[in-house]
Design an enzyme around this catalytic site. Structure first.
Site, PDB file in Angstrom:
ATOM      1  N   THR A  13       0.810  -1.318  -0.073  1.00 23.38           N
ATOM      2  CA  THR A  13       0.136  -0.031   0.205  1.00 23.38           C
ATOM      3  C   THR A  13       0.798   1.294   0.012  1.00 23.38           C
ATOM      4  OG1 THR A  13      -0.035  -0.137   2.316  1.00 23.38           O
ATOM      5  CG2 THR A  13      -1.933  -1.156   1.201  1.00 23.38           C
ATOM      6  N   SER A  14       2.196   1.144  -0.054  1.00 24.84           N
ATOM      7  CA  SER A  14       2.992   2.502   0.313  1.00 24.84           C
ATOM      8  C   SER A  14       4.253   2.165  -0.834  1.00 24.84           C
ATOM      9  CB  SER A  14       3.218   2.696   1.541  1.00 24.84           C
ATOM     10  OG  SER A  14       4.256   2.031   1.921  1.00 24.84           O
ATOM     11  N   SER A  15       4.699   3.290  -1.123  1.00 23.80           N
ATOM     12  CA  SER A  15       5.857   3.308  -1.940  1.00 23.80           C
ATOM     13  C   SER A  15       7.049   2.888  -1.098  1.00 23.80           C
ATOM     14  CB  SER A  15       6.206   4.712  -2.477  1.00 23.80           C
ATOM     15  OG  SER A  15       6.284   5.725  -1.469  1.00 23.80           O
TER      16      SER A  15
END
Length: 215
Positions: free
Chosen positions: A8-10
């Protein structure tokens, strides 16, 4: 090494790309943060802040992605190309990493996260996105990479962030230096294909969640 991970995140994806660049095999343990896996007691004992990514290397637990990136390179890299030992070169890499977490990636969170939760787009937050890309475009003027003449941790971290903007159709082409860098860096960064697949999976899951929420 165990990596507690969410796509869900870089930040999470940047760790996988750096690990691949170093030839490291991580035991990836996927946490469903929407379901609250990160709040389970067994994970909170490892990381009291219950954030991902979290790395556990032979009993040593570390979180915050950019701390993990530098740890992996300092412990396992055979050369200093990704994180130069020269103080000035390393300082520039650090500056770009801090720019990523504090300005570029923060602008993504401030603008897009409310939209993901069905709130209207905020024009002022979008101006901060444009400002962040404007700064990055200046950094890349006449430069092949964001912090010198070679690929570094800063490129990989920022690549993970910029590709997240890309999957949500932000117009990167408005920033010619960023666009040039992005197209080149995708080609030379180990793990790019896995990064993009994780992004497409995340986008599909988000689209499905939003459709269900409207019913």
């Amino acid at each position: 090494m165990d990596l507690y991970y969410s796509n869900t995140s870089s930040a999470n994806r940047s760790v996988l790309m750096v690990a691949k660049a170093l030839g490291l095999k991580l035991n990836v343990k996927v946490l469903n943060v929407q379901r609250g896996d990160q709040l389970k007691p067994e994970f909170v004992r490892i990381n009291p802040q219950h954030t991902v990514p979290t790395l556990v290397d032979n009993g040593f637990a570390l979180w915050e992605a950019r701390a993990i990136l530098t740890y992996l390179v300092e412990k396992y890299a055979k050369t200093d190309s990704l994180y130069p030992k020269d103080p000035k070169q390393r300082a520039l890499v650090n500056q770009r990493l801090y720019f990523d977490i504090g300005t570029l990636n923060q602008s993504f969170m401030d603008y897009y996260y409310p939209i993901f939760h069905s709130k209207p787009a905020d024009p002022e937050a979008f101006k901060k996105v444009e400002s962040a890309f404007g700064f990055l475009d200046i950094f890349l003027e006449g430069q092949e990479f964001v912090a010198g003449k070679q690929l570094t941790l800063a490129d990989i971290s920022i690549l993970a962030t910029v590709s997240t903007f890309d999957i949500f159709k932000f117009d990167i082409k408005k920033y010619p230096n960023v666009d040039r860098w992005y197209n080149n860096t995708k080609k030379v960064t180990p793990g790019w294909e896995e990064n993009w697949k994780s992004l497409t999976d995340m986008k599909a899951a988000l689209d499905s969640y939003q459709q269900q929420s409207k019913k």
